[in-house]
Design an enzyme around this catalytic site. Sequence first.
Site: not given
Ligand code: ARG
Length: 348
Positions: A116, A215, A219, A261, A263, A270, A299, A304
Amino acid sequence: MTQVPPYPTQLAGSSSLLAKYLTKDIFDKLCDKTTANGYTLAHAINSGVQNPDSGIGVYAADEESYDVFAALFDPIIYKYHGHAKEDKHQSDLNSVNLKAPNPDPTGKYILSTRIRVARNLRGVPLGTAIDKDQRDKIARDISAVLCGFTGELSGTYYSLSNMSEADRLSLVGDHFLFKAGDRYLESAGLNRHWPHGRGIFHNTDKTFLVWINEEDQLRIISMQSGGDIARVFERLATAIDMLSTKVQFAYSDHLGYITSCPTNLGTAMRASVHIRLPNLSKKSQELEAIAQIYHLQIRGIHGEHSSCQDGVYDISNKRRLGITEVRCVQDMHDGVVALIKREQELAL
Ligand code: ARG
């Protein structure tokens, strides 16, 4: 004048990257800044403040948040991705550059492959801050583009707020339906007006799927059973190309594709397999060591924060920013080859 909030005392004792890098000095420097859309530091940090058990704890409200609050985001991005302020990101979605023969042609280990990417539209606030009309417009516009897809990618759009019970059950059965976000996403603002403006598109073969306004605004997902990683990547790249001719995605030379996010920044990719490793699962240190070498994340297969069951793992690339999409998938492929080799040795 907006009122300046006090330093969030909830962060004392938290081991999140937010708690680590939001010193009083940085807080004082950023607490009265806003982006052009009017988003504040309070917006960016709310999830980590409300959830001190966060790993990261910050979300961007728009592309500009990454600049305006750089004094907080930059060290977090560096710590998580090893990507420094002056580093550039590079994209490569050309499947010709990927060397990924199926690591498991007889289908003994790999159950399925899924890749994704996340995407957000240029110039629109991210899901953390978007308003209801803007969100609805994205759902309308993107679903219209997707419904125009032909050939292998042609399919149907399902809106989460008005789907039939039969469609709902069928999407649940295929594990396609996404739920309202967890408490981290909730306090980041990502569940507002749920389920309005959210939807799912999938092709007839159920190998191409798009989540709208989860999110991230999009996606884009390619998947199929078995281990033909190259085929899954190729289909994803085709779909991204087709979407890119119709809409502009938020992208910067430094951060790559912009996501809510940090990350997910960069490739926002991913690439994963569900893989059966019954012998390696009894040797967790060895599993970890191989994962480390090939930059893999391990995982359970139920999302997650799930753990492994019956020796079946979800194995994916860990690196996303500062490397190309091809490299992400190559990491995952090469790691899976190594895992299968070790699993076979242990079975002797
Ligand atoms: N905000 C969460 C943390 O800081 C998740 C971070 C990564 N996961 C995500 N689905 N963006 O632990």
